[in-house]
Write an enzyme that holds these catalytic residues in place. Structure first.
Site, short mmCIF file in Angstrom:
data_model
loop_
_atom_site.label_atom_id
_atom_site.label_comp_id
_atom_site.label_asym_id
_atom_site.label_seq_id
_atom_site.Cartn_x
_atom_site.Cartn_y
_atom_site.Cartn_z
N ARG A 101 13.42 33.89 -21.75
CA ARG A 101 14.21 33.40 -20.62
C ARG A 101 14.00 31.90 -20.43
O ARG A 101 14.95 31.16 -20.11
CB ARG A 101 13.84 34.17 -19.35
CG ARG A 101 14.89 34.07 -18.24
CD ARG A 101 14.60 32.92 -17.28
NE ARG A 101 13.25 33.01 -16.82
CZ ARG A 101 12.52 31.92 -16.54
NH1 ARG A 101 13.00 30.71 -16.68
NH2 ARG A 101 11.27 32.06 -16.13
N PRO A 145 1.64 14.03 -17.53
CA PRO A 145 0.25 14.47 -17.44
C PRO A 145 -0.37 14.31 -16.06
O PRO A 145 -1.17 15.13 -15.63
CB PRO A 145 -0.46 13.58 -18.48
CG PRO A 145 0.60 13.24 -19.48
CD PRO A 145 1.87 13.13 -18.69
N GLY A 148 3.13 16.10 -11.59
CA GLY A 148 3.88 17.33 -11.67
C GLY A 148 4.68 17.56 -10.41
O GLY A 148 5.90 17.35 -10.38
N SER A 149 4.00 17.94 -9.32
CA SER A 149 4.69 18.21 -8.06
C SER A 149 5.24 16.95 -7.41
O SER A 149 6.08 17.04 -6.52
CB SER A 149 3.74 18.91 -7.08
OG SER A 149 3.37 20.18 -7.56
N LEU A 250 16.59 21.19 -11.41
CA LEU A 250 15.53 22.16 -11.16
C LEU A 250 16.00 23.28 -10.24
O LEU A 250 15.61 24.44 -10.41
CB LEU A 250 14.31 21.46 -10.56
CG LEU A 250 13.50 20.59 -11.54
CD1 LEU A 250 12.43 19.83 -10.78
CD2 LEU A 250 12.87 21.44 -12.63
N ARG A 254 15.62 27.09 -11.12
CA ARG A 254 14.84 27.98 -10.25
C ARG A 254 15.65 29.20 -9.85
O ARG A 254 15.10 30.29 -9.68
CB ARG A 254 14.42 27.22 -8.98
CG ARG A 254 13.34 26.18 -9.21
CD ARG A 254 13.23 25.26 -8.03
NE ARG A 254 12.22 24.23 -8.23
CZ ARG A 254 12.21 23.05 -7.60
NH1 ARG A 254 13.16 22.76 -6.71
NH2 ARG A 254 11.25 22.17 -7.85
N GLN A 290 -1.64 61.26 -4.91
CA GLN A 290 -1.06 60.49 -3.80
C GLN A 290 -1.24 58.98 -3.98
O GLN A 290 -0.31 58.21 -3.71
CB GLN A 290 -1.66 60.95 -2.47
CG GLN A 290 -1.22 62.35 -2.06
CD GLN A 290 -1.81 62.77 -0.73
OE1 GLN A 290 -2.53 62.01 -0.10
NE2 GLN A 290 -1.50 63.98 -0.30
N GLU A 374 8.29 24.55 -12.24
CA GLU A 374 9.51 24.33 -11.43
C GLU A 374 9.25 24.56 -9.94
O GLU A 374 10.07 25.12 -9.23
CB GLU A 374 10.66 25.19 -11.96
CG GLU A 374 11.02 24.81 -13.39
CD GLU A 374 12.20 25.57 -13.93
OE1 GLU A 374 13.07 25.97 -13.15
OE2 GLU A 374 12.26 25.76 -15.16
#
Length: 395
Positions: A101, A145, A148-149, A250, A254, A290, A374
């Site tokens: 995917r 590197p 990212g966020s 993105l 997402r 159960q 992502e």
């Protein structure tokens, strides 16, 4: 309708969600499901254990042949499918493996989407038909590197030299990088952040593959190194400046994860359900106890709630009413619940749950990557927190 004429309860579709899908949507789903059953499932445990897909380019061409690459885009050889159809395809692909995917998502929802939405007509004509056919694989260079966020802090630069652009920098954790023919790379310029269409044959471009991964092992992950890569003026994506460009790509990707994560969850749930009905302890199948039934019931509830959420977001996207905050809602919930379903399924399978003869541990480790790429859990929580309160807590 009386109880006597109701259809029988279907453990694979307990809420009757298939009734919400039209014949064309069901046909798309079934086509992708059959392709995955024929071409991925017989080999995926071996690919995962080896940490490679032996002929990923042939696989990409097959995905192009069934219309899975850039499938929600219009023209240029793309299928022009609906958002719901694309989502169903993502679910079926990730039910096979998250790495498959991811190949499709990065190709269609990131690289192709960026060119389709923000590129020049010349860029679209050059790249999109071959990418839709799987003849050219694409990648998307945003993460670095040290960034990212917070992509606004990226250090990759593009400077003008005469009429050319010269790109310098590094990108990290890039799906498809070492097998790509084209990279969409985002860089700082004097005008702000811009996107560039970079043929990977360009002098100074390299994409060393990242090894020793314990997640997404059946996926190509690379670093991108741009060492004074010289590009012509028309390499820049002309229709966007700033973070709006990569962030919109993105969001599109997402959305596919909202659906795809439920595919991994479904595969693990079905493995646990089948196992519970055949594995005997204390004189009867463990599905007859159960505590096991409580686990299966809770897993089914979260799985099908997640599919309903994905379906709802898909209808909103097709109506042009889907907001980025709503996509964050879906990714945060569905990936988190998918991991929990995999972990619970592992407990039902016991020691067999860690074996690659069953899909559960493979899906669980893959989803650990899906959880943070992502947009991490924390970032999506803050997106929703800001939407709910009107207060920005990112900094």
């Amino acid at each position: 309708m009386s109880a006597r004429t109701l259809p029988p309860f279907d453990p694979t579709d307990p809420l009757g969600i298939d009734d919400l899908l039209d014949p064309e949507e069901l046909a798309v789903r079934d086509t992708v499901r059959q392709w995955a059953a024929d071409r991925v499932l017989p080999h995926i445990a071996d690919w995962y254990e080896r940490g490679e897909i032996p002929d990923i380019r042939a696989l990409a061409r097959e995905l192009g042949a069934i219309g899975a690459l850039g499938m929600s885009l219009d023209g240029y050889g793309c299928a022009g499918a609906s958002s719901v159809q694309y989502g169903l395809a993502c679910l079926e692909l990730e039910a096979a493996d998250s790495g498959i995917r991811s190949l499709v998502s990065v190709q269609g929802s990131l690289a192709m989407y960026a060119i389709h939405r923000y590129g020049s007509e010349e860029q679209k004509q050059r790249w999109l038909p071959s990418m839709a056919a799987g003849e050219a694989i694409g990648c998307f260079g945003l993460t670095e590197p040290d960034h990212g966020s917070d992509p606004a802090g990226m250090r990759t630069t593009a400077k003008r030299e005469g009429t050319d652009w010269v790109l310098t920098g590094r990108k990290m954790w890039i799906t498809n990088g070492s097998v790509a023919a084209v990279a969409v790379v985002w860089a700082q310029t004097d005008e702000g952040i811009r996107g560039f269409v970079v043929p990977t044959s360009s002098p100074g471009f390299s994409a060393p593959e990242i090894h020793h991964k314990w997640s997404l092992r059946a996926s190509v992950t690379s670093e991108l190194v741009l060492d004074q890569v010289r590009l012509p003026a028309d390499a820049v994506l002309p229709e966007v400046t700033g973070l709006r460009g990569p962030l919109s790509c993105l969001s599109h990707a997402r959305y596919g994860i909202v659906w795809g994560s439920m595919g991994a969850a479904r595969s693990s749930f079905h493995a646990a359900l089948d196992y519970a009905k055949t594995r005997e302890q204390f004189g009867k199948p463990i599905g007859g106890f159960q505590l096991t039934q409580a686990k299966l019931a809770d897993m089914a509830v979260e799985l099908h709630k997640g599919v309903l959420l994905a379906h709802h977001l898909g209808r909103r996207m097709d109506a042009g009413r889907l907001r980025a905050e709503q996509i964050s809602f879906g990714k945060l919930n569905n990936v988190r619940e998918a991991i929990e379903i995999c972990r619970t399924a592992r407990t039902i399978l016991g020691a067999n749950g860690i074996s690659l003869e069953y899909p559960v541990m493979r899906h669980a480790t893959n989803l650990e990557s899906v959880l943070t790429y992502e947009g991490t859990v924390e970032m999506h929580q803050l997106v929703l927190g800001k939407a709910l309160t009107g207060l920005d807590a990112f900094r």
